[in-house]
Design an enzyme around this catalytic site. Structure first.
Site, short mmCIF file in Angstrom:
data_model
loop_
_atom_site.label_atom_id
_atom_site.label_comp_id
_atom_site.label_asym_id
_atom_site.label_seq_id
_atom_site.Cartn_x
_atom_site.Cartn_y
_atom_site.Cartn_z
N ARG A 56 -45.86 15.97 -64.23
CA ARG A 56 -44.43 17.11 -64.58
C ARG A 56 -43.21 16.11 -64.69
O ARG A 56 -43.01 16.72 -65.95
CB ARG A 56 -44.09 17.43 -63.67
N SER A 95 -39.46 22.65 -61.10
CA SER A 95 -40.43 22.40 -59.94
C SER A 95 -41.02 21.34 -61.73
O SER A 95 -42.03 20.74 -61.27
CB SER A 95 -41.56 23.04 -59.96
N GLU A 98 -44.33 36.64 -66.09
CA GLU A 98 -45.40 35.36 -66.43
C GLU A 98 -46.69 36.44 -67.82
O GLU A 98 -45.87 35.76 -68.71
CB GLU A 98 -46.93 35.21 -65.22
N PHE A 110 -50.19 31.43 -61.75
CA PHE A 110 -49.75 32.54 -62.41
C PHE A 110 -50.14 32.27 -63.67
O PHE A 110 -50.40 33.42 -64.24
CB PHE A 110 -48.51 32.25 -62.44
N HIS A 164 -50.17 22.64 -60.54
CA HIS A 164 -50.14 22.92 -59.19
C HIS A 164 -51.47 23.50 -59.27
O HIS A 164 -51.79 24.70 -58.86
CB HIS A 164 -49.36 24.74 -58.76
N ASP A 182 -49.05 25.95 -49.90
CA ASP A 182 -49.57 26.67 -50.65
C ASP A 182 -50.93 28.23 -50.09
O ASP A 182 -50.14 29.07 -50.24
CB ASP A 182 -49.02 27.13 -52.40
N ARG A 184 -49.86 18.76 -59.18
CA ARG A 184 -48.61 18.89 -58.95
C ARG A 184 -48.87 17.32 -58.02
O ARG A 184 -47.41 16.61 -57.97
CB ARG A 184 -49.25 19.62 -57.30
#
Length: 318
Positions: free
Chosen positions: A7, A34, A55, A80, A112, A120, A170
């Site tokens: 990321r 994030s 989204e 998402f 993620h 999560d 992630r």
């Protein structure tokens, strides 16, 4: 072992692109910190849009910006995208034609993905996205193994017209490539040569495949390791060559084995040079919650480990 963050590399590369290409715009869905895209917003506030937890709107606005000539990078978590926006991805991004070109210039970049989201839980452990996205016409699907791949593929996506979907991890990941590695959509990478078996992998499993090959090498078994970072288009000629020369293929991915990279490999091999293909991944089930320190246990439960790759490969040979 050097661990690096995909990321962070993504955010850094976007800033570099933004400084030289005024057409690059970046959008997020309340996950810009994030996804590490907030840095682009600080540098280029007029080309940065946080759409909030919406989204479908994120994708629709990206399509609108692309229609106006922008190169739109839209990012959030894998659950998402495509989870909440398949309709908009299909009909607003991939279906339209602009200036005689198929699809719009929208790059969907997520993090993620897979089981390594950990705490999560199953509701957020995206295990179906590769299957969904590779089934949509005009969409190209990429799964980088490390930050070298992320950097190169972000630049490739910016340079090549049309829709892309790229899934990042992630967690921090080991480096398996180098600055000189060439990443071309539609072309896989032979990370290691071998003659007894082929291990096809993508994302975090590429490093596992290398470890498995090391284990098998100690037993006198020579394993070829492929990084199939380009799931769509898949590199059929490379897979055919591996099938002909090694006679058997094991795939491993952090995804449902139904419709994922392993399925893409099996499809390509069955049409070109059929050999036995064994797929390792999540077997048609949802994930489950675990602490970050227990993620390795969740991967072990589903066989997504170097040891299991080596076991399966060895069993195919003997």
């Amino acid at each position: 072992m050097t661990l690096t963050d995909m990321r962070s590399e993504y955010g850094k590369t976007l800033v570099e692109l933004g400084s030289t290409d005024q057409s690059v715009v970046v959008l997020g869905a309340d996950t810009t910190s994030s996804l590490k895209t907030a840095g682009f917003g600080r540098e280029f506030p007029g080309r940065f849009f946080n759409m909030g937890i919406a989204e479908a709107n994120l994708v629709s606005v990206s399509a609108g910006l692309a229609i106006s000539g922008k190169t739109a990078f839209a990012s959030t978590y894998a659950i998402f995208l495509p989870g909440r926006a398949v309709d908009q991805i299909r009909n607003a991004v991939c279906y339209p034609t602009r200036n005689g070109k198929s699809g719009l210039n929208v790059k969907l970049v997520v993090s993620h993905g897979g089981l390594t989201v950990g705490a999560d839980g199953g509701s957020h452990q995206q295990l179906e996205d590769i299957a969904i996205m590779r089934a949509i016409p005009n969409m190209r699907v990429l799964i980088p193994a490390d930050t070298f791949a992320v950097r190169a593929l972000v630049r490739t996506m910016a340079a090549e017209y049309g829709p892309f979907y790229m899934r990042m991890a992630r967690s921090k990941t080991p480096t398996v490539h180098s600055e000189s590695t060439k990443f071309v959509p539609g072309r896989g990478i032979t990370v290691r040569d071998g003659s007894d078996c082929t291990i096809a992998s993508c994302g975090i499993t590429v490093h596992m495949a290398i470890e498995a090959a090391d284990m098998l090498d100690k037993e006198g078994i020579s394993c070829r390791v492929l990084d199939m970072f380009s799931v769509k288009p898949i590199d059929g000629p490379l897979l055919e060559k591996a099938a002909r020369e090694t006679g058997r293929i094991v795939t491993c991915e952090e995804h449902n084995i139904l419709g994922g990279m392993g399925s893409a490999v099996a499809e390509a091999v069955s049409e070109r040079h059929p050999v036995q293909v064994r797929r390792i991944g999540v077997d048609d089930t949802f994930g489950e919650s675990c602490r970050d320190s227990e993620v390795y246990m969740l991967l072990e439960k589903h066989g997504i480990t170097a040891a299991n790759i080596a076991r399966i490969a060895k069993g195919m040979i003997h």
